[in-house]
Design a protein around this motif. Structure first.
Motif, PDB file in Angstrom:
ATOM      1  N   PRO A  92      -0.272   2.777   0.271  1.00  0.00           N
ATOM      2  CA  PRO A  92       0.274   2.597  -1.081  1.00  0.00           C
ATOM      3  C   PRO A  92      -0.138   3.698  -2.046  1.00  0.00           C
ATOM      4  N   TYR A  93      -1.382   4.177  -1.932  1.00  0.00           N
ATOM      5  CA  TYR A  93      -1.895   5.270  -2.752  1.00  0.00           C
ATOM      6  C   TYR A  93      -2.724   6.189  -1.859  1.00  0.00           C
ATOM      7  N   ASP A  94      -3.021   7.345  -2.366  1.00  0.00           N
ATOM      8  CA  ASP A  94      -3.944   8.231  -1.667  1.00  0.00           C
ATOM      9  C   ASP A  94      -5.315   7.554  -1.621  1.00  0.00           C
ATOM     10  N   PRO A 144     -18.591   9.851   2.392  1.00  0.00           N
ATOM     11  CA  PRO A 144     -17.672   9.807   1.249  1.00  0.00           C
ATOM     12  C   PRO A 144     -17.097  11.212   0.990  1.00  0.00           C
ATOM     13  N   PRO A 145     -15.868  11.245   0.453  1.00  0.00           N
ATOM     14  CA  PRO A 145     -15.055  10.118  -0.063  1.00  0.00           C
ATOM     15  C   PRO A 145     -14.197   9.444   1.001  1.00  0.00           C
ATOM     16  N   ASN A 146     -14.252   9.922   2.251  1.00  0.00           N
ATOM     17  CA  ASN A 146     -13.435   9.301   3.299  1.00  0.00           C
ATOM     18  C   ASN A 146     -13.927   7.884   3.571  1.00  0.00           C
ATOM     19  N   PRO A 147     -13.013   6.940   3.718  1.00  0.00           N
ATOM     20  CA  PRO A 147     -13.435   5.547   3.879  1.00  0.00           C
ATOM     21  C   PRO A 147     -13.563   5.117   5.334  1.00  0.00           C
ATOM     22  N   SER A 148     -14.412   4.154   5.575  1.00  0.00           N
ATOM     23  CA  SER A 148     -14.453   3.376   6.809  1.00  0.00           C
ATOM     24  C   SER A 148     -14.815   1.962   6.394  1.00  0.00           C
ATOM     25  N   TRP A 149     -14.649   1.026   7.301  1.00  0.00           N
ATOM     26  CA  TRP A 149     -14.935  -0.358   6.928  1.00  0.00           C
ATOM     27  C   TRP A 149     -16.409  -0.530   6.568  1.00  0.00           C
ATOM     28  N   SER A 173      -1.110   3.520   8.555  1.00  0.00           N
ATOM     29  CA  SER A 173      -1.874   4.262   7.547  1.00  0.00           C
ATOM     30  C   SER A 173      -1.891   5.760   7.816  1.00  0.00           C
ATOM     31  N   ILE A 174      -1.585   6.166   9.056  1.00  0.00           N
ATOM     32  CA  ILE A 174      -1.516   7.597   9.347  1.00  0.00           C
ATOM     33  C   ILE A 174      -0.361   8.238   8.579  1.00  0.00           C
ATOM     34  N   MET A 192      -6.844   0.425   4.739  1.00  0.00           N
ATOM     35  CA  MET A 192      -5.906   0.892   5.752  1.00  0.00           C
ATOM     36  C   MET A 192      -6.368   2.215   6.365  1.00  0.00           C
ATOM     37  N   ALA A 193      -6.815   3.143   5.533  1.00  0.00           N
ATOM     38  CA  ALA A 193      -7.306   4.417   6.047  1.00  0.00           C
ATOM     39  C   ALA A 193      -8.610   4.230   6.827  1.00  0.00           C
ATOM     40  N   GLY A 194      -9.432   3.294   6.354  1.00  0.00           N
ATOM     41  CA  GLY A 194     -10.677   3.029   7.058  1.00  0.00           C
ATOM     42  C   GLY A 194     -10.459   2.460   8.443  1.00  0.00           C
ATOM     43  N   ALA A 195      -9.332   1.769   8.643  1.00  0.00           N
ATOM     44  CA  ALA A 195      -9.023   1.237   9.970  1.00  0.00           C
ATOM     45  C   ALA A 195      -8.867   2.359  10.988  1.00  0.00           C
TER      46      ALA A 195
END
Length: 306
Positions: free
Chosen positions: A64-66, A250-255, A59-60, A99-102
């Protein structure tokens, strides 16, 4: 004659020292690649953990999308070929956000555990080896800190520092340090009176050298097992704090943040929470299986089947 004997003993000290440091440590088996592969539970845990880590690394460079882009699909789109895990209320791709949250969740958990392992090992080694008043003081502090529920203590620290991934990392590191200190100290207490340690002291070997070369090898296998256990708790605690809105913002994701977003639409769009929840379960199970397997490998008295 006495002078010649003393000179001979002094000349033999380096060789004797090397022999002492190679004395095998009893009570714990070595963790080897062959041992992990031959243990079903440890192997399964290693595979699951490797998959989760691989997803975070990939994911780094690619998703699939931003993960923060709006309207990559229709809002509340159910899983399909374009969006295998569906989209959220803003049309953001859930798979990309998981994936980014991982990255965030695993980085926070791993960083906190690494810092706690280093600090706790130093405290446990010094307190257990030196003993006396220092050991008593360290033991009392550890008892007090462990008496406080870890997540509650972490909530207080994050409240003081402000909600962020860094605050969660610091909070969890402080919470886990005392667990490592207690375990390491208990191992040191059982090792410090062994013959090869006493022999090293008799050869006027420095305390730092004794702790590093004679005692730490006995601590390492147990420490590795504790790291996997703490890592599983770190993933859960990070998700819990993120669920409360105290982790990455937000908007950055984490689990954790994905779980709280999905909870609001659990009946209308269950795939929002299901995706993040499933990944957390897989990650925690993988690390737990790995930790349990390593524990059975390390403990020679374990009679459980793999």
């Amino acid at each position: 004659m006495n002078t010649n004997m003393l000179d001979a003993i002094n000349a033999a000290k380096p060789k004797l020292r090397r022999r002492i440091t190679t004395v095998p440590v009893g009570g714990a088996k070595a963790i080897t690649f062959q041992a992990v592969v031959g243990h079903r539970r440890a192997l399964l845990g290693a595979i699951l953990t490797a998959i989760v880590v691989l997803v975070a690394v990939v994911s780094i460079f690619w998703t699939p999308y931003d993960p923060t882009a709006f309207k990559t699909g229709a809002p509340f789109s159910p899983p399909d070929l374009a969006h295998p895990m569906g989209t959220d209320v803003y049309g953001r791709d859930i798979l990309s956000r998981i994936m980014a949250g991982a990255q965030v969740s695993l980085t926070v958990a791993a960083s906190a555990v690494a810092a706690a392992a280093i600090a706790g090992t130093v405290i446990g080694l010094v307190a257990g080896f030196v003993g006396g008043v220092l050991d008593l003081l360290a033991t009392r502090i550890v008892d007090i800190m462990l008496a406080i529920p870890g997540l509650v203590f972490a909530l207080g620290i994050v409240a003081l520092l402000g909600p962020s991934a860094r605050s969660v990392t610091v909070a969890l590191a402080i919470v886990y340090t005392w667990q490592f200190a207690r375990i390491v100290r208990s191992v040191v207490i059982s090792v410090r009176s062994r013959s090869y340690v006493e022999a090293a002291r008799g050869l006027d070997v420095g305390p730092l050298t004794i702790m590093g070369k004679d005692i730490f090898p006995s601590v390492l296998p147990i420490l590795i097992v504790q790291v996997t256990t703490a890592l599983a708790w770190g993933i859960l605690d990070e998700a819990s704090l993120g669920f409360l809105g105290l982790g990455v913002q937000p908007p950055n994701p984490s689990w954790g943040s994905l779980l709280i977003e999905g909870r609001q639409y659990l009946y209308d769009a269950p795939w929002l929470a299901l995706g993040a929840g499933s990944v957390v379960v897989v990650a925690v199970l993988g690390v737990n299986f790995l930790g349990d397997g390593l524990r059975e490998i390390v403990d020679p008295r374990s009679g459980r089947k793999n």
